[in-house]
Design a protein around this motif. Structure first.
Motif, PDB file in Angstrom:
ATOM      1  N   GLY A 229      29.970   7.147  35.495  1.00  0.00           N
ATOM      2  CA  GLY A 229      30.233   7.948  34.295  1.00  0.00           C
ATOM      3  C   GLY A 229      31.710   8.147  34.027  1.00  0.00           C
TER       4      GLY A 229
ATOM      5  N   GLY B 221      43.195  16.685  29.397  1.00  0.00           N
ATOM      6  CA  GLY B 221      41.913  16.539  28.719  1.00  0.00           C
ATOM      7  C   GLY B 221      40.762  16.944  29.625  1.00  0.00           C
TER       8      GLY B 221
ATOM      9  N   GLN C 226      40.150  15.751  33.014  1.00  0.00           N
ATOM     10  CA  GLN C 226      39.663  14.835  34.040  1.00  0.00           C
ATOM     11  C   GLN C 226      40.578  14.816  35.266  1.00  0.00           C
TER      12      GLN C 226
ATOM     13  N   LEU D 216      40.792   9.868  25.361  1.00  0.00           N
ATOM     14  CA  LEU D 216      39.759   9.193  26.152  1.00  0.00           C
ATOM     15  C   LEU D 216      39.144  10.131  27.187  1.00  0.00           C
ATOM     16  N   ALA D 217      39.954  11.063  27.686  1.00  0.00           N
ATOM     17  CA  ALA D 217      39.427  12.000  28.679  1.00  0.00           C
ATOM     18  C   ALA D 217      38.549  13.052  28.018  1.00  0.00           C
ATOM     19  N   ASN D 218      38.792  13.302  26.762  1.00  0.00           N
ATOM     20  CA  ASN D 218      38.096  14.367  26.052  1.00  0.00           C
ATOM     21  C   ASN D 218      37.823  13.908  24.615  1.00  0.00           C
TER      22      ASN D 218
ATOM     23  N   TYR E 103      36.910   3.582  21.799  1.00  0.00           N
ATOM     24  CA  TYR E 103      35.877   4.327  22.525  1.00  0.00           C
ATOM     25  C   TYR E 103      34.475   3.801  22.191  1.00  0.00           C
TER      26      TYR E 103
ATOM     27  N   TYR F 288      23.520   3.454  31.503  1.00  0.00           N
ATOM     28  CA  TYR F 288      24.958   3.711  31.453  1.00  0.00           C
ATOM     29  C   TYR F 288      25.253   5.044  30.770  1.00  0.00           C
ATOM     30  N   GLN F 289      26.060   5.838  31.440  1.00  0.00           N
ATOM     31  CA  GLN F 289      26.482   7.122  30.867  1.00  0.00           C
ATOM     32  C   GLN F 289      27.989   7.246  30.994  1.00  0.00           C
ATOM     33  N   LEU F 290      28.658   7.632  29.923  1.00  0.00           N
ATOM     34  CA  LEU F 290      30.079   7.913  30.009  1.00  0.00           C
ATOM     35  C   LEU F 290      30.262   9.423  29.935  1.00  0.00           C
ATOM     36  N   TYR F 291      30.928   9.963  30.940  1.00  0.00           N
ATOM     37  CA  TYR F 291      31.091  11.413  31.069  1.00  0.00           C
ATOM     38  C   TYR F 291      29.745  12.127  30.904  1.00  0.00           C
ATOM     39  N   GLY F 292      28.707  11.532  31.474  1.00  0.00           N
ATOM     40  CA  GLY F 292      27.409  12.193  31.513  1.00  0.00           C
ATOM     41  C   GLY F 292      26.610  12.146  30.222  1.00  0.00           C
TER      42      GLY F 292
END
Lengths: 388, 332
Positions: free
Chosen positions: A59, A81, A83, B93-95, B270, B285-289
């Motif tokens: 993930g 952000g 992470q 990308l992180a958020n 993204y 597949y999961q990105l950030y859950g």
């Protein structure tokens, strides 16, 4: 500081045959890192490749940036952000990262940077080992600051110390380096990854309180302020300029003293909690060999030969490079005839040893220009010579 | 002569009080500078768009425009010279729920930060970049930049500039930006409109605002003060429709082509990541859950939201034109 078990999604539990680079990527995933920005450079690239391959299942996200400057810059954004973030590089890339290492230090942004060292200067010997960046990470960005650096001597330690690097990074809000080298990075050995429940992970210290009272900084020289992430309504500001508790620019000498003192003291005052050493037969020794990383494994052979030759020889392996174990070295200096310091550079950490010893015993440097590890006999000769 | 400024009164009464860190006023910008206009237009656009201000982050580099991040009341990062875009990339990308806006100058974004600019455009990174182009490095004292027109005088080209300048809309377009516009600091309403469009745009959007640096560029080139710059914009800047971005370069004190040059749909970085991983790795597949149905649901919701905002903007514009507020099709 909140410690939990690792998120099982990132933990590849079991016994593996891994090289050090891959073990670093596994350590990052186990520690909860879900954002990796990197740029290919020998001999570190395999860490990025491994993370890119493994992160979708965990993930997480990998991005190959346009250069190392952008890679470390993206980590600053990624950390704020929300992470846990990391990058990997080697000498030339590390040089490019020095600018934003300063920004990360100044904004007290947690991140992990793995440096798989190769021989320089410049392009040097890209595919061969060295330990030549030890001082660059300490002094390479302008201004006064502290970072933490750990030095693995095996793929197993690449995994273990990467988890620890993330934990230290979150605890002290500081960039933490993994100082590997080409040999450790590329050697394959057994790496045991414990079950997620047995891996201790420090979670980010999130601020909990009224939004308007949030301050991204506190200049206590001991603890760091809790963090928030963008998008949660705190409207934080951070800057590379000298700043106050709110993160606003505050361009005075007095404020700069507060900020810089804090950046230094938060590491120095906690040095005893951070520093890890691996000592063997140091008590009662005439000669102690101080080494780190891959060189320690050559040292173990040289020490064995020296002991067989009847010389009381101790060994101290620096697992933590920065902050430097100056107190322990000073203590030893009063008890031994000499300290021998082999390293794959022309004498970097030996200067720290000399500084800590302050003339109380002989310090013998065993330099190497890089491109290979020492021959154990060269270290043995130095031990024999030093024992006289 | 000194002018008394009642800061407390200004802080209390400013219509922009919600959007600015009023405790940081007064700002550092010179009288006649164009950056304030851009900040005002930005605040106005955010206000009109009604987006959640908590979900908007502003990132700046170094320089006069680099100070914008410090004055706006959003999550904000004042980065190193040229590095605003990669920091913004990491943040986005992180958020991914954030709207991330980079506001910086021409030297910062296209000189030292040029590599990051072209690659963020190439990736169609879902961020907005506003470049205040005053043709000079203001903070360091008026040096030549990658956008300074030929023959213009700068402190490091004291005999006049001989380098070929970048035309930024062309650069952005060629690199893959999916929204490209240019205005001058005289055209505050158009800047506002463009920023609203860009806030509602999915992908890399680039807005260039030609603005005067009165203290350095104007004075060094004997072009008068801020008002003279606005007179020049009024005289020589005009909206060009359907123009090829190859043709919008700016000569020294020459014509300035303005307008929305590019607006196209393309998957963002993204989206491309998600699509690729989902195609190859399947539904697990999961990105950030976030699972595939959740991602699709979210994308649908966002598309509907964008369409709604687009319709609203068109209605408003039609109304303004109907009320004859001096607004034509281009909002002029």
């Amino acid at each position: 500081m909140r410690k939990t078990a690792a998120d099982p999604k990132g933990v590849l539990e079991g016994s593996h045959f891994l090289d050090g680079d891959h073990a670093i990527a596994e350590g990052a995933l186990a520690a909860g890192c879900r954002f990796f920005a990197g740029y290919p450079i020998t001999p570190s690239t395999e860490t990025a490749e491994r993370f890119a391959e493994r992160c979708p299942a965990a993930g997480g996200l990998f991005i190959q940036m346009e250069d190392e400057i952008a890679s470390i810059a993206a980590l600053i954004g990624g950390a704020w952000g929300g992470q846990k973030v990391m990058t990997v590089t080697s000498g030339p890339g590390l040089s490019l990262m020095m600018e934003n290492l300063g920004l990360a230090v100044m904004t007290e942004t947690p991140m992990v940077i793995a440096d798989v060292q190769r021989a320089g200067p410049s392009t040097g010997l890209p595919t061969m080992p060295a330990q030549q960046d030890m001082m660059q990470i300490r002094w390479g960005s302008h201004g006064d600051y502290r970072i933490i650096a750990l030095c693995p001597d095996s793929p197993q330690e690449c995994f273990d110390l990467t988890v620890e690097a993330f934990n230290l990074s979150e605890t002290y809000r500081v960039p933490v380096f993994i100082m590997a080298d080409e040999t450790v990075g590329h050697m394959h050995e057994k790496v045991v990854i414990p079950p997620a429940g047995d891996i201790e992970v420090v979670q980010r210290n999130w601020y909990e309180g009224p939004k308007k009272d949030y301050r991204p900084y506190q200049f206590t020289g001991k603890d760091v302020a809790p963090m928030v992430k963008a998008g949660d309504g705190y409207r934080f500001h951070i800057t590379g300029l000298t700043h106050d508790e709110r993160g606003y620019p505050h361009l005075t000498v007095d404020q700069n003293e507060k900020v810089v003192t804090h950046l230094i003291e938060k590491i120095d005052s906690n040095a005893d909690n951070i520093i890890r050493l691996d000592e063997s037969e140091v008590e009662g020794a005439d000669v102690v060999v101080v080494s780190y990383g891959i060189t320690s494994r050559i040292v173990s052979r040289a020490v064995q030969l020296a002991r067989e030759a009847g010389i009381k020889t101790g060994s101290m392996r620096l697992i933590t490079i920065w902050p430097f174990a100056e107190k322990r070295i000073e203590e030893l200096a009063g008890k031994v005839k000499a300290i021998v310091v082999p390293e794959i550079n022309y004498g970097q950490m030996v200067r720290e040893v000399e500084r800590s010893v302050a003339g109380k015993c002989r310090v013998v440097s065993v330099p190497h220009c890089g491109g290979a590890v020492h021959d154990p006999d060269v270290i043995l000769d130095a031990i024999m010579e030093a024992s006289k | 002569m000194s002018i008394e400024v009642n800061i407390e009164k200004f802080r209390a009464e400013s219509p922009m009080a919600d959007f600015l860190r009023m405790e940081r006023m007064p700002h550092i910008w010179c009288p006649g500078c164009g950056i304030g206009t851009v900040v005002n237009s930005f605040a106005e656009a955010v206000k009109k768009s009604g987006i959640d201000m908590d979900k908007l982050a502003v990132i700046s580099g170094i320089g006069c425009t680099g100070r914008v991040a410090g004055y706006v009341n959003f999550d904000s990062i004042h980065t190193t010279h040229g590095r605003a875009i990669p920091v913004a990339t990491g943040l986005k990308l992180a958020n991914p729920d954030l709207k991330v806006v980079v506001v910086s100058g021409d030297g910062d974004l296209t000189g030292i930060g040029g590599n990051h600019f072209i690659h963020a455009a190439r990736r169609n990174m879902d961020i907005m970049v506003i470049c205040v182009n005053n043709f000079t490095y203001g903070m360091t004292g008026g040096q030549v930049t990658p956008t300074t027109p030929q023959t213009a005088n700068a402190s490091t080209t004291p005999y006049g500039n001989y380098e070929y300048p970048f035309s930024l809309p062309f650069l952005a377009d060629a690199c893959g930006a999916t929204y490209v516009a240019r205005w001058t600091s005289l055209h505050a309403r158009n800047i506002t409109k463009s920023i609203r469009e860009a806030l509602n745009h999915k992908g890399f959007s680039f807005i260039e605002v030609i603005a005067p640096c009165t203290t350095l560029y104007q004075r060094r080139n004997r072009l008068g003060d801020g008002l003279d710059a606005l007179e020049y914009y009024k005289e020589d800047a005009g909206v060009e429709k359907d123009v090829d971005t190859r043709d919008v370069g700016i000569d020294f004190q020459g014509d300035i082509a303005m307008g929305r040059f590019v607006q196209r749909e393309k998957p963002t970085y993204y989206e491309a990541v998600n699509e690729r991983y989902a195609n190859v790795l399947g539904d697990d597949y999961q990105l950030y859950g976030m699972s595939k149905p959740e991602r699709e649901e979210k994308a649908k919701r966002e598309a509907e939201e964008r369409a709604k905002v687009q319709a609203l903007m068109e209605d408003e514009e039609a109304q303004m034109m109907a009320e004859d507020m001096g607004v034509d099709e281009e909002g002029l």
